[in-house]
Design a protein around this motif. Structure first.
Motif, PDB file in Angstrom:
ATOM      1  N   MET A   1       0.882  -1.229   0.199  1.00 54.59           N
ATOM      2  CA  MET A   1       0.023  -0.337  -0.290  1.00 54.59           C
ATOM      3  C   MET A   1       0.657   0.725   0.319  1.00 54.59           C
ATOM      4  N   LEU A   2       2.082   1.914   1.078  1.00 54.47           N
ATOM      5  CA  LEU A   2       2.641   2.042   1.202  1.00 54.47           C
ATOM      6  C   LEU A   2       3.853   2.525  -0.494  1.00 54.47           C
ATOM      7  N   GLY A   3       4.057   1.429  -0.883  1.00 46.37           N
ATOM      8  CA  GLY A   3       4.515   2.121  -2.759  1.00 46.37           C
ATOM      9  C   GLY A   3       3.584   2.367  -3.155  1.00 46.37           C
ATOM     10  N   ASN A   4       2.451   1.628  -3.810  1.00 50.10           N
ATOM     11  CA  ASN A   4       1.676   2.263  -4.622  1.00 50.10           C
ATOM     12  C   ASN A   4       1.534   3.469  -4.585  1.00 50.10           C
ATOM     13  N   LEU A   5       1.258   4.199  -3.001  1.00 51.33           N
ATOM     14  CA  LEU A   5       0.866   5.575  -3.013  1.00 51.33           C
ATOM     15  C   LEU A   5       2.846   6.494  -3.076  1.00 51.33           C
ATOM     16  N   LEU A   6       3.542   5.685  -2.990  1.00 52.26           N
ATOM     17  CA  LEU A   6       5.006   6.837  -3.515  1.00 52.26           C
ATOM     18  C   LEU A   6       5.106   7.029  -5.106  1.00 52.26           C
ATOM     19  N   VAL A   7       4.832   5.347  -5.437  1.00 49.62           N
ATOM     20  CA  VAL A   7       4.810   5.494  -6.763  1.00 49.62           C
ATOM     21  C   VAL A   7       3.814   7.072  -7.174  1.00 49.62           C
ATOM     22  N   ALA A   8       2.819   6.879  -6.797  1.00 48.82           N
ATOM     23  CA  ALA A   8       1.707   7.674  -7.515  1.00 48.82           C
ATOM     24  C   ALA A   8       2.288   9.247  -7.250  1.00 48.82           C
ATOM     25  N   LEU A   9       2.766   9.395  -5.805  1.00 48.66           N
ATOM     26  CA  LEU A   9       3.588  10.809  -5.053  1.00 48.66           C
ATOM     27  C   LEU A   9       4.471  10.726  -6.496  1.00 48.66           C
ATOM     28  N   SER A  10       5.289   9.965  -6.895  1.00 48.73           N
ATOM     29  CA  SER A  10       6.900  10.290  -7.835  1.00 48.73           C
ATOM     30  C   SER A  10       6.368  10.542  -9.215  1.00 48.73           C
ATOM     31  N   GLY A  11       5.018  10.666  -9.256  1.00 52.11           N
ATOM     32  CA  GLY A  11       4.422  11.628 -10.575  1.00 52.11           C
ATOM     33  C   GLY A  11       3.773  12.269 -10.078  1.00 52.11           C
ATOM     34  N   PHE A  12       2.870  12.811  -8.894  1.00 51.31           N
ATOM     35  CA  PHE A  12       2.304  13.827  -8.763  1.00 51.31           C
ATOM     36  C   PHE A  12       3.122  15.227  -8.161  1.00 51.31           C
ATOM     37  N   ILE A  13       4.734  14.523  -8.033  1.00 49.21           N
ATOM     38  CA  ILE A  13       5.256  15.098  -7.685  1.00 49.21           C
ATOM     39  C   ILE A  13       5.577  16.258  -8.264  1.00 49.21           C
ATOM     40  N   LEU A  14       6.060  15.528 -10.151  1.00 47.51           N
ATOM     41  CA  LEU A  14       6.237  16.264 -10.834  1.00 47.51           C
ATOM     42  C   LEU A  14       5.341  18.298 -11.414  1.00 47.51           C
ATOM     43  N   TYR A  15       4.522  17.867 -11.156  1.00 46.84           N
ATOM     44  CA  TYR A  15       3.409  18.522 -11.052  1.00 46.84           C
ATOM     45  C   TYR A  15       3.311  19.576  -9.486  1.00 46.84           C
ATOM     46  N   SER A  16       4.647  19.992  -8.178  1.00 50.58           N
ATOM     47  CA  SER A  16       4.482  20.661  -7.877  1.00 50.58           C
ATOM     48  C   SER A  16       4.889  21.822  -7.789  1.00 50.58           C
ATOM     49  N   ASP A  17       5.046  22.603  -8.605  1.00 50.07           N
ATOM     50  CA  ASP A  17       5.174  23.907  -8.831  1.00 50.07           C
ATOM     51  C   ASP A  17       3.686  23.928  -9.011  1.00 50.07           C
ATOM     52  N   LYS A  18       3.259  23.300  -9.616  1.00 52.85           N
ATOM     53  CA  LYS A  18       1.620  24.211 -10.104  1.00 52.85           C
ATOM     54  C   LYS A  18       0.927  24.586  -8.592  1.00 52.85           C
ATOM     55  N   VAL A  19       0.900  23.474  -8.077  1.00 50.93           N
ATOM     56  CA  VAL A  19       0.458  23.763  -6.920  1.00 50.93           C
ATOM     57  C   VAL A  19       0.741  24.731  -6.215  1.00 50.93           C
ATOM     58  N   PHE A  20       1.992  25.026  -6.480  1.00 50.23           N
ATOM     59  CA  PHE A  20       2.973  26.061  -5.066  1.00 50.23           C
ATOM     60  C   PHE A  20       2.755  27.165  -5.848  1.00 50.23           C
ATOM     61  N   SER A  21       1.998  27.668  -6.948  1.00 48.63           N
ATOM     62  CA  SER A  21       2.190  28.849  -7.959  1.00 48.63           C
ATOM     63  C   SER A  21       0.064  28.870  -7.528  1.00 48.63           C
ATOM     64  N   PHE A  22      -0.559  27.202  -7.181  1.00 50.97           N
ATOM     65  CA  PHE A  22      -2.234  27.932  -7.240  1.00 50.97           C
ATOM     66  C   PHE A  22      -2.316  28.506  -5.760  1.00 50.97           C
ATOM     67  N   LEU A  23      -1.814  27.791  -5.023  1.00 47.99           N
ATOM     68  CA  LEU A  23      -1.842  28.241  -3.573  1.00 47.99           C
ATOM     69  C   LEU A  23      -0.799  29.767  -3.512  1.00 47.99           C
ATOM     70  N   GLY A  24      -0.290  29.950  -3.978  1.00 50.68           N
ATOM     71  CA  GLY A  24       0.562  31.433  -3.983  1.00 50.68           C
ATOM     72  C   GLY A  24       1.549  31.568  -2.733  1.00 50.68           C
ATOM     73  N   MET A  25       2.126  29.770  -2.545  1.00 52.17           N
ATOM     74  CA  MET A  25       3.137  29.765  -1.890  1.00 52.17           C
ATOM     75  C   MET A  25       4.619  30.413  -2.589  1.00 52.17           C
ATOM     76  N   GLN A  26       5.573  30.815  -1.794  1.00 48.85           N
ATOM     77  CA  GLN A  26       7.188  30.968  -2.517  1.00 48.85           C
ATOM     78  C   GLN A  26       7.612  30.961  -1.932  1.00 48.85           C
ATOM     79  N   PHE A  27       9.419  30.414  -1.676  1.00 47.63           N
ATOM     80  CA  PHE A  27       9.897  31.027  -1.316  1.00 47.63           C
ATOM     81  C   PHE A  27      11.434  31.084  -1.500  1.00 47.63           C
ATOM     82  N   ILE A  28      12.652  31.277  -1.070  1.00 47.22           N
ATOM     83  CA  ILE A  28      13.319  32.099  -2.056  1.00 47.22           C
ATOM     84  C   ILE A  28      13.973  30.615  -2.448  1.00 47.22           C
ATOM     85  N   VAL A  29      14.539  31.501  -3.537  1.00 44.42           N
ATOM     86  CA  VAL A  29      15.054  30.886  -4.170  1.00 44.42           C
ATOM     87  C   VAL A  29      16.967  31.314  -4.358  1.00 44.42           C
TER      88      VAL A  29
END
Length: 138
Positions: free
Chosen positions: A1-29
């Motif tokens: 179960m945990l392995g399946n969640l991590l595999v799915a997360l490995s795909g979804f993490i590719l869109y983390s930039d979109k999530v941060f932008s949508f939420l208006g979150m920004q950190f120092i580069v």
């Protein structure tokens, strides 16, 4: 179960930039990236491109995962390729999802085919080894 969640997360993490932008979150580069003119979403995208395959590989190695769950990161990577290699106008095209789904299905079928061939090859080698052992034992 945990392995399946991590595999799915490995795909979804590719869109983390979109999530941060949508939420208006920004950190120092980091300074060297900011000096090169890189903005926060691009920095997050670069990081996710590095982290995602590591999560995918480790979760597949450490946990027993269902083969079908690998369609999630394959789909996400195929979609990334469309963003990278094609003009951005195709992203707005209503057929994009059809292209990506079709390419994902073909990729998964190719992976299944390779897995089946490998399994068949290993089974043949085992049978050959059994025959040799039985012949030498007589």
């Amino acid at each position: 179960m945990l392995g399946n969640l991590l595999v799915a997360l490995s795909g979804f993490i590719l869109y983390s930039d979109k999530v941060f932008s949508f939420l208006g979150m920004q950190f120092i580069v980091p300074e060297k990236w900011a000096a090169a003119g890189m903005d926060f979403p691009t920095f997050v995208w670069f990081c996710s491109q590095t982290i995602s395959p590591a999560i995918w590989a480790l979760s597949t190695r450490l946990f027993k995962t269902h083969l079908l769950i690998h369609a999630v990161p394959v789909y996400c990577y195929v979609l990334q390729l469309y963003f990278i290699f094609f003009d951005f106008k195709i992203v707005d095209d209503s057929y994009l999802q059809v292209y990506v789904v079709g390419t994902t299905v073909l990729t998964m079928l190719a992976l299944l085919g390779m897995w089946w061939l490998l399994r068949r090859h290993v089974a043949q080698k085992i049978e050959q080894a059994k025959k040799i052992v039985l012949e030498n034992g007589k």
